[in-house]
Design an enzyme around this catalytic site. Structure first.
Site, mmCIF file in Angstrom:
data_model
loop_
_atom_site.group_PDB
_atom_site.id
_atom_site.type_symbol
_atom_site.label_atom_id
_atom_site.label_comp_id
_atom_site.label_asym_id
_atom_site.label_seq_id
_atom_site.Cartn_x
_atom_site.Cartn_y
_atom_site.Cartn_z
ATOM 1 N N HIS A 160 0.820 -1.215 0.000
ATOM 2 C CA HIS A 160 0.000 0.000 0.000
ATOM 3 C C HIS A 160 0.855 1.266 0.000
ATOM 4 C CE1 HIS A 160 -3.286 2.650 1.854
ATOM 5 N NE2 HIS A 160 -3.842 2.142 0.769
ATOM 6 N N LYS B 72 3.140 4.419 -1.205
ATOM 7 C CA LYS B 72 3.261 5.340 -2.337
ATOM 8 C C LYS B 72 4.556 6.102 -2.126
ATOM 9 C CE LYS B 72 -1.331 4.689 -1.743
ATOM 10 N NZ LYS B 72 -2.012 4.231 -0.512
ATOM 11 N N ASP C 150 17.220 9.792 -7.746
ATOM 12 C CA ASP C 150 18.666 9.954 -7.578
ATOM 13 C C ASP C 150 19.126 9.759 -6.137
ATOM 14 O OD1 ASP C 150 18.926 10.419 -10.271
ATOM 15 O OD2 ASP C 150 19.034 12.602 -10.101
ATOM 16 N N HIS D 36 -8.881 11.242 1.683
ATOM 17 C CA HIS D 36 -7.989 10.096 1.518
ATOM 18 C C HIS D 36 -6.683 10.303 2.291
ATOM 19 C CE1 HIS D 36 -5.678 7.023 -0.924
ATOM 20 N NE2 HIS D 36 -6.801 6.387 -0.673
ATOM 21 N N LYS E 260 -3.891 10.371 5.305
ATOM 22 C CA LYS E 260 -3.428 9.567 6.439
ATOM 23 C C LYS E 260 -2.353 10.386 7.155
ATOM 24 C CE LYS E 260 -3.981 6.647 2.647
ATOM 25 N NZ LYS E 260 -5.395 6.497 2.671
ATOM 26 N N ASP F 86 0.436 17.264 20.026
ATOM 27 C CA ASP F 86 1.051 18.310 20.852
ATOM 28 C C ASP F 86 1.723 19.402 20.022
ATOM 29 O OD1 ASP F 86 0.165 16.966 23.053
ATOM 30 O OD2 ASP F 86 2.100 16.114 23.597
#
Length: 464
Positions: free
Chosen positions: A197, A199, A204, A382, A384, A389
């Site tokens: 999952h 991405k 380089d 979508h 995450k 704090d």
């Protein structure tokens, strides 16, 4: 209607019963106090390796001085150091990218700048206009002498025509299909339920981009522009978050990519400068964290649980798919009980009906405990991400659900410091403006149909 035979029916019942038993399986219990050592010395890495104790202490003291009143640097850092193998790394530059257009612009610009190699790992890579745009950019670089290595998930690309990947392969791009659906083509064992999952784009060995954005036309419209819509006006725009990173921590992300390539038995990587000398690029202290179902527990999950237990003033979390396990649920409620402002941003609509309602099954318990819940209504959320704090931030591919913590390979980074924390808080408050807060009184008036949907979703939460 044709009824199954008694033998078939028995097998179906056994399979269903087994699924329900497995659904009761718990995540490994992570108890931060068991690994905390009050005298643990937290050491940072820099562009040229580990920093001295004095230099590490000076940086941590600066972070503490710039943050809110919190013991997160006294307690959490020592806990995380024991739980996670990757180092805290100083000297990084981190840019916050919001939505597909901004992320794609940064990715394509990085690809264009490549002179040695491009390593790319993604869950979804569609053959639509956006996918073709990336394919053209990658093929052009491969033909110019830059080596391109691509890992894509088999389930995430089920709808992508085989000809799309054949064209990439013909150009000289090296490909790995993660855990192929077809067991005949699996080189590393057949694990259908384990998915990649992540991405992640690394150019380089110096630039990394990671987060929640897949390669798909659904991200073509930004969620903040008035009237923006995905797919030429159909449905809601997608709201997501990524990071662009330069600095020493990129080497740790590179190691994660190469490790996946090796575990999936990809062909031998073409010799390139995968680990160039990395210079200091900014002031951010960053830790790269990868998790895999092959490990005893998710390091991302362990890090999050320790951060929640360490929180003193705020926990603001955003999750596209929210299906909490008992320990995560307990940590959120315990934080509220000790006076922490706990806020949770979740989607108001979704592309996964079961996950959506499985998560909603926990709303009443959270609201009764004092957690503030927001549903973003004007975009398909979508993201995450989280900020705790005002000084501990995380962005990546990991959702707050069983699948991310048990079945998926994920990647997140943790960024320490009040400056980046302020940007994360600002992004969260921006999402609040497009959201509706869910109150306990309103939630208790929900329909019978909604309650039944929650029950159905919760039965399958382990597998979602």
């Amino acid at each position: 209607m044709n009824l199954p035979s008694s033998g078939t029916a028995a097998r179906v019942l056994v399979a269903l019963y087994s699924s329900l038993l497995l659904a009761c399986t718990s995540l490994p219990r992570i108890n931060p106090d068991m690994v905390h050592s009050p005298v643990a010395q937290v050491q940072l890495d820099g562009a040229r390796g580990p920093l001295s104790d004095a230099h590490s202490k000076a940086i941590l003291d600066r972070l503490k001085a710039s943050g809110m009143e919190t013991n997160i640097f006294d307690l959490h850092l020592a806990i995380e150091e024991a739980l996670v193998g990757s180092p805290l790394t100083a000297g990084n530059k981190v840019d916050l990218l919001q939505d597909g257009p901004q992320t794609y612009q940064a990715m394509l610009s990085a690809i264009e700048s490549a002179r040695d190699h491009i390593n790319m790992e993604t869950y979804i890579l569609e053959g639509d206009e956006v996918g073709q745009r990336f394919a053209e950019a990658l093929i052009a670089k491969q033909r110019s002498g830059v080596q391109v290595n691509l890992i894509y998930d088999s389930v995430g690309t089920l709808g992508t025509p085989p000809a799309f990947f054949a064209r990439l392969r013909k150009s000289g791009i090296r490909l790995v299909e993660f855990n192929p659906v077809n067991p005949v083509t699996a080189k590393a064992g057949w694990e259908l339920n384990q998915r990649d999952h992540r991405k992640l784009l690394i150019v380089d060995g110096r630039i990394a981009i990671l987060g929640g954005v897949n390669i798909s036309g659904v991200y073509s419209g930004g969620s903040f522009a008035p009237g923006s819509r995905r797919q030429a006006g159909k449905g809601l725009p997608w709201r997501d978050t990524d990071l662009r990173i330069e600095g020493p921590v990129v080497a740790d992300l590179q190691k994660l990519f190469i490790s996946t390539w090796d575990r999936q038995k990809g062909c031998e990587l073409v010799a390139r400068h995968y680990f160039p000398p990395l210079e200091r690029k900014g002031n951010e202290v960053v830790r790269a964290i990868g998790s895999s179902p092959d490990e005893p527990y998710s390091q991302i999950y362990a890090t999050l649980i320790s951060a929640l237990h360490s929180a003193q003033s705020e926990i603001w979390l955003t999750s596209a798919y929210f299906v909490p396990d008992p320990q995560l649920l307990d940590a959120l409620k315990a934080a509220v009980a000790r006076g922490v402002d706990v806020r949770l941003m979740v989607p108001g609509s979704t592309d996964s009906w079961l996950v959506f309602h499985a998560g909603r099954a926990y709303y009443a318990e959270l609201l009764e405990a004092g957690v503030r819940l927001y549903e973003r209504r004007d975009a398909l959320l979508h993201v995450k991400a989280g900020v705790i704090d005002g000084v501990w931030s995380t962005v990546g591919s990991t959702n707050l659900d069983w699948r991310s913590f048990l079945h998926n390979q994920e990647v997140n980074v943790v960024v320490l410091g009040a400056d980046f924390g302020a940007r994360m808080r600002e992004a969260f408050l921006g999402d609040v403006k497009g959201s509706q807060e869910i109150t306990l009184a309103a939630w208790q008036r929900r329909s019978i149909r909604a309650r039944m949907s929650e029950r159905i979703g919760r039965v399958w939460e382990y597998w979602l």
